[in-house]
Design an enzyme around this catalytic site. Structure first.
Site, mmCIF file in Angstrom:
data_model
loop_
_atom_site.group_PDB
_atom_site.id
_atom_site.type_symbol
_atom_site.label_atom_id
_atom_site.label_comp_id
_atom_site.label_asym_id
_atom_site.label_seq_id
_atom_site.Cartn_x
_atom_site.Cartn_y
_atom_site.Cartn_z
ATOM 1 N N ASP A 44 0.839 -1.202 0.000
ATOM 2 C CA ASP A 44 0.000 0.000 0.000
ATOM 3 C C ASP A 44 0.877 1.256 0.000
ATOM 4 O O ASP A 44 0.375 2.375 -0.090
ATOM 5 C CB ASP A 44 -1.020 -0.008 1.146
ATOM 6 C CG ASP A 44 -0.382 0.029 2.518
ATOM 7 O OD1 ASP A 44 0.855 -0.064 2.616
ATOM 8 O OD2 ASP A 44 -1.131 0.143 3.520
ATOM 9 N N SER A 45 2.204 1.053 0.052
ATOM 10 C CA SER A 45 3.135 2.166 -0.167
ATOM 11 C C SER A 45 2.885 2.802 -1.534
ATOM 12 O O SER A 45 3.324 3.918 -1.796
ATOM 13 C CB SER A 45 4.589 1.672 -0.074
ATOM 14 O OG SER A 45 4.782 0.524 -0.872
ATOM 15 N N LYS A 113 -1.169 -9.489 2.780
ATOM 16 C CA LYS A 113 -0.414 -9.042 3.954
ATOM 17 C C LYS A 113 -1.303 -8.133 4.773
ATOM 18 O O LYS A 113 -2.050 -7.329 4.211
ATOM 19 C CB LYS A 113 0.854 -8.290 3.542
ATOM 20 C CG LYS A 113 1.588 -7.668 4.730
ATOM 21 C CD LYS A 113 2.965 -7.166 4.352
ATOM 22 C CE LYS A 113 2.995 -5.748 3.838
ATOM 23 N NZ LYS A 113 2.428 -4.723 4.739
ATOM 24 N N GLU A 182 9.322 -4.383 10.351
ATOM 25 C CA GLU A 182 9.699 -3.071 9.810
ATOM 26 C C GLU A 182 10.262 -2.184 10.921
ATOM 27 O O GLU A 182 9.613 -1.968 11.959
ATOM 28 C CB GLU A 182 8.486 -2.390 9.146
ATOM 29 C CG GLU A 182 8.856 -1.025 8.582
ATOM 30 C CD GLU A 182 7.852 -0.448 7.588
ATOM 31 O OE1 GLU A 182 6.893 -1.156 7.216
ATOM 32 O OE2 GLU A 182 8.041 0.710 7.171
HETATM 33 O O1 KIV Z 1 3.521 -1.124 1.663
HETATM 34 C C1 KIV Z 1 4.680 -1.569 1.640
HETATM 35 O O2 KIV Z 1 5.440 -1.356 0.697
HETATM 36 C C2 KIV Z 1 5.111 -2.350 2.786
HETATM 37 C C3 KIV Z 1 6.560 -2.703 2.861
HETATM 38 C C4 KIV Z 1 7.330 -1.531 3.303
HETATM 39 C C5 KIV Z 1 6.793 -3.887 3.717
HETATM 40 O O3 KIV Z 1 4.329 -2.657 3.636
#
Ligand code: KIV
Length: 284
Positions: A44-45, A113, A182
């Site tokens: 979700d980044s 996730k 993280e």
């Molecule tokens: O959203 C994302 O990219 C993440 C990673 C930083 C693990 O959760």
């Protein structure tokens, strides 16, 4: 053959490090997949690095599904994990099941996730019981940034460290196949990695995790608004793209692009004929 969760777990047993990267679109997923990355996260980044939001909180299920579909089309071998957005799995088990199922059924991902430890254990257990592999995520969980007081290292004090270890154990007991750690101190990440049987995947969690994950835009130098301490730049594509675009602008303006090399030809006599027809019809 696509990588499975058993292949990933087996890598820990063989002590083979697990490289994981994010991808958000077809082209990037194809490159990452062809390079041999076994795990791709549609994180979700993407809210920040692709859509320009200030955090991951505004990201919606529809946005995630749209990008997940593109990544799955590009990645033929890697196991693709879809990241469940803010509040799409907290309210009820039914919500969590419904939204996780969208990632698998509509998005084509092979796993999901979700952020949190013991607090999401019931949801993890139900998803796994229903056949949806789950990657956990503890430590700095960006969806809780307001509660955590910003993007801060987690687990430096005794109570926090104890809680994180407990969260990891509970996630394993609930059936998660991997856990992202993280921004946790390296010694704590090492302890957690030793204490759980499933792979830990670190980001800012030191070298002793079973695997590492990075946001692709960080390591390629494409997203420069905020570069975390843990992100190493393996390329500076942002600068290369800027240079290429400047060259394009000046070549278009000076008419050095396009040349005939980039143009299509036809029989000149046809053009002469059409031009003369055009001239006649103007006169008449
Ligand atoms: O959203 C994302 O990219 C993440 C990673 C930083 C693990 O959760």
């Amino acid at each position: 053959m696509r990588v499975t969760i058993n292949d990933i777990k087996e890598m820990k047993r063989r002590k083979e490090k697990i490289p994981m990267l994010t991808a958000y679109d077809y082209v990037t997923a194809k490159i990452v997949d062809e390079a041999g990355v076994p795990l791709i996260l549609v994180g979700d980044s993407l809210g920040m690095v692709m859509l320009g939001y200030e955090s991951t909180i505004p990201v919606t299920m529809d946005e995630m599904i749209h990008h997940t579909k593109a990544v799955v089309r590009g990645a033929k071998r890697a196991l693709v994990v879809g990241d469940m957005p803010f509040m799409t799995y907290h309210v009820s088990v039914a919500d969590a099941l419904h939204n996780a199922a969208r990632f698998i059924q509509e998005g084509g991902a092979q796993a999901v996730k979700l952020e949190g430890g013991e607090v999401v254990a019931e949801k993890v257990r139900r998803l796994v019981e229903c056949g949806i592999p789950v990657m956990g995520h503890i430590g700095l969980t960006p969806q809780s940034m307001h509660q955590l007081g910003g993007f801060k290292v987690q687990g430096k004090v005794l109570e926090q460290a104890r809680k994180l270890l407990n969260d990891a154990v509970v996630l394993e007991q609930s059936g998660a196949f991997t856990i992202v750690l993280e921004c946790t101190p390296a010694p704590l990440s090492r302890l957690i990695t030793e204490q759980v049987g499933i792979p830990t995947i670190g980001i800012g969690a030191g070298p002793d995790c079973d695997g590492q994950v990075q946001v692709i835009s960080d390591i390629l130098g494409l997203y420069t608004e905020f570069v975390p301490k843990h992100a190493k730049r393996f390329a500076n594509l942002g600068q290369q793209v800027r240079n290429a675009v400047s060259t394009y602008i000046s070549e278009v303006k000076s008419v050095s692009f396009p040349t005939m090399e980039h143009s299509y030809v036809m029989d000149e006599s046809l053009i002469d004929a059409i031009a003369s027809e055009a001239r006649q019809s103007k006169r008449g």
